[in-house]
Write a protein that holds these residues in place. Sequence first.
Motif, PDB file in Angstrom:
ATOM      1  N   PHE A   1      23.741 -18.457  16.270  1.00 21.84           N
ATOM      2  CA  PHE A   1      23.763 -17.407  17.277  1.00 21.84           C
ATOM      3  C   PHE A   1      23.021 -17.872  18.523  1.00 21.84           C
ATOM      4  O   PHE A   1      22.018 -18.575  18.439  1.00 21.84           O
ATOM      5  CB  PHE A   1      23.096 -16.128  16.744  1.00 21.84           C
ATOM      6  CG  PHE A   1      23.830 -15.478  15.613  1.00 21.84           C
ATOM      7  CD1 PHE A   1      24.817 -14.527  15.855  1.00 21.84           C
ATOM      8  CD2 PHE A   1      23.536 -15.811  14.293  1.00 21.84           C
ATOM      9  CE1 PHE A   1      25.497 -13.931  14.808  1.00 21.84           C
ATOM     10  CE2 PHE A   1      24.204 -15.215  13.242  1.00 21.84           C
ATOM     11  CZ  PHE A   1      25.196 -14.269  13.496  1.00 21.84           C
ATOM     12  N   GLU A   2      23.500 -17.429  19.669  1.00 18.34           N
ATOM     13  CA  GLU A   2      22.850 -17.753  20.931  1.00 18.34           C
ATOM     14  C   GLU A   2      21.651 -16.833  21.156  1.00 18.34           C
ATOM     15  O   GLU A   2      21.575 -15.731  20.605  1.00 18.34           O
ATOM     16  CB  GLU A   2      23.842 -17.596  22.097  1.00 18.34           C
ATOM     17  CG  GLU A   2      25.027 -18.551  22.066  1.00 18.34           C
ATOM     18  CD  GLU A   2      24.601 -20.009  22.174  1.00 18.34           C
ATOM     19  OE1 GLU A   2      23.654 -20.290  22.937  1.00 18.34           O
ATOM     20  OE2 GLU A   2      25.201 -20.860  21.493  1.00 18.34           O
TER      21      GLU A   2
ATOM     22  N   THR B   1      21.476 -12.645  21.307  1.00 13.30           N
ATOM     23  CA  THR B   1      22.537 -12.000  20.530  1.00 13.30           C
ATOM     24  C   THR B   1      21.975 -10.884  19.656  1.00 13.30           C
ATOM     25  O   THR B   1      20.990 -11.073  18.949  1.00 13.30           O
ATOM     26  CB  THR B   1      23.248 -13.023  19.634  1.00 13.30           C
ATOM     27  OG1 THR B   1      23.762 -14.080  20.433  1.00 13.30           O
ATOM     28  CG2 THR B   1      24.401 -12.366  18.866  1.00 13.30           C
TER      29      THR B   1
END
Length: 212
Positions: free
Chosen positions: A32-33, A36
């Motif tokens: 995940f960035e 997020t």
Amino acid sequence: MNKQHELEEILGDIFSDKLLENLATYGHIQRFEEGTHVISRGDRVKDIPIVLKGTAKVVRTDENGEEHILFYLNEKEACTATFSICSEAKQSEIDFIMETEAELLLYPVNLMDNLTKEYPSWRYYVCRNYNSRMKEFLDTMDTIVFMKMDQRILKYLEKASEALQTKIINITHQEIANDLSTSRVVVSRLLKQLEHEGKIKLYRNRIELLKS
């Protein structure tokens, strides 16, 4: 590297081989960035997130939409709030947000009861996470009740520094004000005071912690 080997490298010191095999079989790993929202308030939670790499934060949003950080989660940690949500089939009352780019193990909630019944290392893990979060909760209560606002701000920065494993924290004065339920003007004034005392160094949208 296959999924089970990756889990063994990260979680092998706390989970049994059979539990790791179960997690690898039924769970999935996802990246995940930063920023997020993996879980948002009101969501029906489908998976339990366990942090494998990076840092997440658990946030409570009030009626005005303001976010308040409850605690950070680092490698090998899971959110105890999701345990209770899963077991009681309720909607989430927290937001689970990526503080940094991170990698999570997502395990289906409908299988969690089997983990509790079959694997002692999972039961120990859950208890240890509850104990850790309770300690943080009591620490937070002490901070709110007994500390002045300048001390609260410094404590806030120390916790962020510890969670992110860096002395330089990318954050605005407004974000600190939101998390501590105060005004940006008060935060800015007290940050200047802390800088004058030699405890921090202020930059544009980042703060360096000098003493902890």
